[in-house]
Structures are given as structure tokens and as C-alpha cells.
Design an enzyme around this catalytic site. Structure first.
Site, PDB file in Angstrom:
ATOM      1  N   GLY A   1      -4.357  45.626 -12.406  1.00  0.00           N
ATOM      2  CA  GLY A   1      -5.365  45.452 -13.450  1.00  0.00           C
ATOM      3  C   GLY A   1      -4.733  45.478 -14.829  1.00  0.00           C
ATOM      4  O   GLY A   1      -4.836  46.489 -15.542  1.00  0.00           O
ATOM      5  N   TYR A   2      -4.074  44.403 -15.198  1.00  0.00           N
ATOM      6  CA  TYR A   2      -3.439  44.294 -16.510  1.00  0.00           C
ATOM      7  C   TYR A   2      -4.190  43.285 -17.391  1.00  0.00           C
ATOM      8  O   TYR A   2      -4.794  43.637 -18.383  1.00  0.00           O
ATOM      9  CB  TYR A   2      -1.974  43.864 -16.367  1.00  0.00           C
ATOM     10  N   SER A   3      -4.129  42.001 -17.026  1.00  0.00           N
ATOM     11  CA  SER A   3      -4.661  40.940 -17.879  1.00  0.00           C
ATOM     12  C   SER A   3      -6.173  41.056 -18.067  1.00  0.00           C
ATOM     13  O   SER A   3      -6.905  41.449 -17.156  1.00  0.00           O
ATOM     14  CB  SER A   3      -4.335  39.565 -17.289  1.00  0.00           C
TER      15      SER A   3
ATOM     16  N   GLU B   1       8.604  43.948 -12.018  1.00  0.00           N
ATOM     17  CA  GLU B   1       7.902  42.711 -11.671  1.00  0.00           C
ATOM     18  C   GLU B   1       8.747  41.492 -12.031  1.00  0.00           C
ATOM     19  O   GLU B   1       8.839  40.535 -11.261  1.00  0.00           O
ATOM     20  CB  GLU B   1       6.553  42.646 -12.388  1.00  0.00           C
TER      21      GLU B   1
ATOM     22  N   ASN C   1       7.068  33.027 -20.418  1.00  0.00           N
ATOM     23  CA  ASN C   1       8.483  32.800 -20.688  1.00  0.00           C
ATOM     24  C   ASN C   1       8.798  32.785 -22.174  1.00  0.00           C
ATOM     25  O   ASN C   1       9.898  33.160 -22.591  1.00  0.00           O
ATOM     26  CB  ASN C   1       8.930  31.492 -20.033  1.00  0.00           C
ATOM     27  N   GLU C   2       7.833  32.358 -23.000  1.00  0.00           N
ATOM     28  CA  GLU C   2       8.058  32.388 -24.438  1.00  0.00           C
ATOM     29  C   GLU C   2       8.265  33.826 -24.927  1.00  0.00           C
ATOM     30  O   GLU C   2       9.154  34.110 -25.746  1.00  0.00           O
ATOM     31  CB  GLU C   2       6.884  31.744 -25.176  1.00  0.00           C
TER      32      GLU C   2
END
Length: 398
Positions: free
Chosen positions: A127-129, A244, A384-385
Site C-alpha cells: 500500500g504505497y501509491s 524492490e 526511471n526518471e
């Protein structure tokens, strides 16, 4: 770095191969190669089989019931599992929340949660985003307010992978709004059966149900489920994300996928009457991906070999995340090129391009779905940015 294997390591590889022959049911292997979804029971049965063998947690120390394998042994195990077509172990419990519990959790939390992760009894999700808090994770708004011996949680999480199966969710929640946003976040473990939790599916373009929205409405969570200290969750989150990002490299799975692409390209006849593998431009693209993958494998082995002395992946994990995800996307693009007009249709076992369906075991059933599904790899785990910014600041000093 010398990646030649010792006789002991070669013997270990053979023992893994023998175990896979007996432990992976043919039906599961066929599903994996045909890119058919595995049931929750099939995934948990694989974890139970590994647990019974004593291999339930390849990356854990023996102190917590793990194998105690070194980096080379873990690499060999993952490589052989991918080549054979064994399911991937679910990362959310074993490779993400478990390291956090081991490092920052209390003894009571370790005794309660780790054995059930190891045995496969508990299925975890992340439960992050949130809407508006993805790459800028520190902007999350899901709130946890202390009420006696509990926290009351309200808010929403999104893109929650396989939450429809989960027994538990580890969550970042906001516990202080009066400080800098990174300093007001806590790390909570929440039972998914708690009243007030609603899981709503997000159906993808290919009609697959892989991700979800998770809603919390006055969800009461025992304060005993707080990891570490209140408002220190950002520290624990960064530790978890390091693990991760290392896992996202997925070297073994990419090597297996690339072999399937090469085999199919050797049989696919192009417009000039020659196998596609003989086409100079295709061969050059394939060779570049293969070289990139070899370089990633060496870098990955160097990094995970250093983890023992450092106890956690450092900013170098961002390199693995960036390059690993780009390689996975490049392989799906090559696979789609090999499939040609077949890319938009399901590849059946009778088709000459059937090898391609084994390229990405956890993806959906046809090449177009695989291609689009893998666009996510450069986003999850930190885009990735953002990772390139970390590399510039913390490694290059720019």
C-alpha cells in the site's frame, strides 16, 4: 568479476534442477509457459513446496529461517527456476516487507509475521501509491490518527497488485501533517479482513485483473502493528524500495525470455525467405540486448554480494532498476517483432511461434498484452526518471 562457477556451485545448480523436476507440477509449468494466470492456491502451493525443502526464503539469513545462501547461490536458483518455468515467488512478503520487519520490527512482530510469510500462509500486498502520490510518494494523504491503542485509517491506495488475494497489506500512512512531508509518515501492517477495507478491481486493457484500488474507511488498526517509530516510515520505505529495485532487475527471468525469443527468431521466416535471426538489423538489436543483460548480470552479482556487509542495497539499486526494466521492455519489443502479425493474437501451442508465449511467464496471453504490460516496469518501484536523479546525486555527485 569472475563469474565462472566452482564445482560446488555447479553441484548446487544440479540439485536445484533435480528439485524442480519433482516439485513443479506439469500443469503449473504448462500454465507458466503459456502465460496463463496461476490461481492463488497454485502460487501458495509453490511456496509451500519450497518451504518444505528448506528453500522458502532464498535471500533471508538462517537466523529468520532462510537458506543463508550467498549471492551466487541465489543467482543460480533464480536462473534455474526461470529457465525451467517455475512460478516466481511473490515478492511483497518475502522480498519487501520481510526485510523491513527483520531490521526494524520488534521481536513480537518478527515472531508473529515472518514464519507465516515463510510458509506461504499469509499473502501480502503493498500500500504505497495513491492518486496523486506515485513517483512523488511523500505526497501521500492516507491518514492514520491515534485513538488509544489503535490507529484509525482513512484514505485510498491504488495500483495495488493482487490485493484481491491478500491477507495483509503494508501501508505508508500520514501520522503528522505539521512537519515536512517526509517526516510525517508511518509504516503500518494492516489485516485485509478488518472492517472498513474495500478492494475494487482495476481492469486493464487486456481484461486482466492484476491491480486494484484499496479504500480505507475508519479502519481500526492496533498500534502494535506499527513498524518501528511513529513518523519514521519514510526511512523504512526507502529501505524497502532498495530491495524492490534490486528485485526488479530480474536477470534470470530476462535471460530465459531472451532465449525463447532467439529460438522463435531462428524459426520465423522473413520476407526474404531467411530466418529472422539472419536479418542483420534484428541480430544487431538482439546482440545489444544480450550484451546489456550480461553487463546487468555482473553488476547485479557485485551489488548483492556487497549486501552482507552493508545490510541494505544502496543507491546502486537504482542502476539495476533502470537497466533491468529497460531490458525487459526491449525483450518484449523483440518478441513482438518476431511474432509479426501474430503479435495481436493469442499464440496457441500448435503455432510455430509458441516459444514466445514462455518469454514472460507472469504476463497475459498474447504478445500485444505482454508488450503493453511491460510498459509499467519503468514506472513502478520509483520511475526511471526519479532513479536517474538518485544516481546523479548519490553516486555521481552531480
Amino acid at each position: 568479476m569472475d563469474i565462472r562457477y566452482t564445482p560446488e556451485q555447479t553441484a548446487f545448480r544440479e540439485s536445484v534442477r533435480q528439485f524442480l523436476q519433482t516439485a513443479v507440477p506439469a500443469s503449473v509449468r504448462d500454465k507458466t509457459h503459456q502465460c496463463l494466470p496461476l490461481s492463488k492456491e497454485e502460487k501458495q502451493q509453490w511456496q509451500r513446496s519450497l518451504y518444505a525443502q528448506g528453500w522458502g526464503a532464498p535471500s533471508w539469513s538462517k537466523e529468520f529461517g532462510g537458506t543463508g545462501w550467498d549471492a551466487i547461490e541465489r543467482h543460480i536458483f533464480e536462473e534455474e527456476c526461470a529457465a525451467f518455468g517455475a512460478p516466481e515467488q511473490l515478492p511483497f512478503g518475502l522480498k519487501m516487507v520481510a526485510p523491513v520487519i527483520q531490521k526494524y520490527g520488534s521481536k513480537a512482530q518478527q515472531d508473529r509475521f515472518l514464519p507465516r510469510i515463510l510458509s506461504g500462509e499469509d499473502w501480502w500486498c503493498q500500500g504505497y501509491s495513491e492518486p496523486g502520490a506515485g513517483s512523488d510518494l511523500a505526497s501521500l494523504k492516507t491518514a492514520a490518527v491515534r485513538d488509544g491503542d489503535d490507529y484509525i485509517v482513512n484514505g485510498q491506495k491504488t495500483w495495488t497488485t493482487l490485493a484481491q488475494y491478500a491477507d495483509w497489506i503494508f501501508c505508508l500512512v500520514r501520522t503528522n501533517t505539521e512537519v515536512r512531508k517526509q517526516e510525517g509518515i508511518s509504516f503500518l501492517l494492516i489485516d485485509m479482513k478488518t472492517p472498513g477495507i474495500t478492494v475494487r478491481p482495476i481492469i486493464m486493457l487486456d481484461d486482466g485483473h492484476e491491480v486494484n484500488e484499496v479504500w480505507f474507511e475508519n479502519v481500526r488498526v492496533p498500534a502494535a502493528n506499527l513498524i518501528g517509530e511513529e513518523n519514521k516510515g519514510w526511512t523504512y520505505a526507502k529501505f524497502l524500495l532498495g530491495h524492490e529495485r534490486t528485485n526488479i532487475a530480474r536477470v534470470g527471468r530476462s535471460k530465459a525470455a531472451l532465449q525463447h525469443v532467439k529460438a522463435a527468431a531462428a524459426r520465423q521466416i522473413g520476407n526474404d525467405g531467411q530466418p529472422l535471426l539472419q536479418d542483420a538489423r534484428f541480430r544487431d538489436r538482439l546482440a545489444q540486448v544480450e550484451l546489456d543483460l550480461l553487463a546487468l548480470e555482473i553488476t547485479n552479482l557485485k551489488l548483492v554480494s556487497q549486501e552482507g556487509s552493508r545490510h541494505a542495497p544502496g543507491p546502486e539499486a537504482s542502476i539495476l532498476k533502470v537497466k533491468g526494466s529497460e531490458i525487459q521492455q526491449a525483450i518484449t519489443a523483440l518478441a513482438s517483432q518476431v511474432a509479426g502479425p501474430y503479435a495481436a493474437a493469442r499464440i496457441l501451442p500448435s503455432d510455430p511461434l509458441h516459444d514466445l508465449s514462455a518469454a514472460f511467464p507472469e504476463s497475459q496471453e498474447h504478445m500485444t498484452a505482454q508488450y503493453f504490460n511491460y510498459r509499467k516496469t519503468t514506472i513502478y518501484g520509483g520511475s526511471n526518471e526519479v532513479q536517474k536523479g538518485i544516481i546523479c546525486r548519490m553516486i555521481l555527485g552531480l
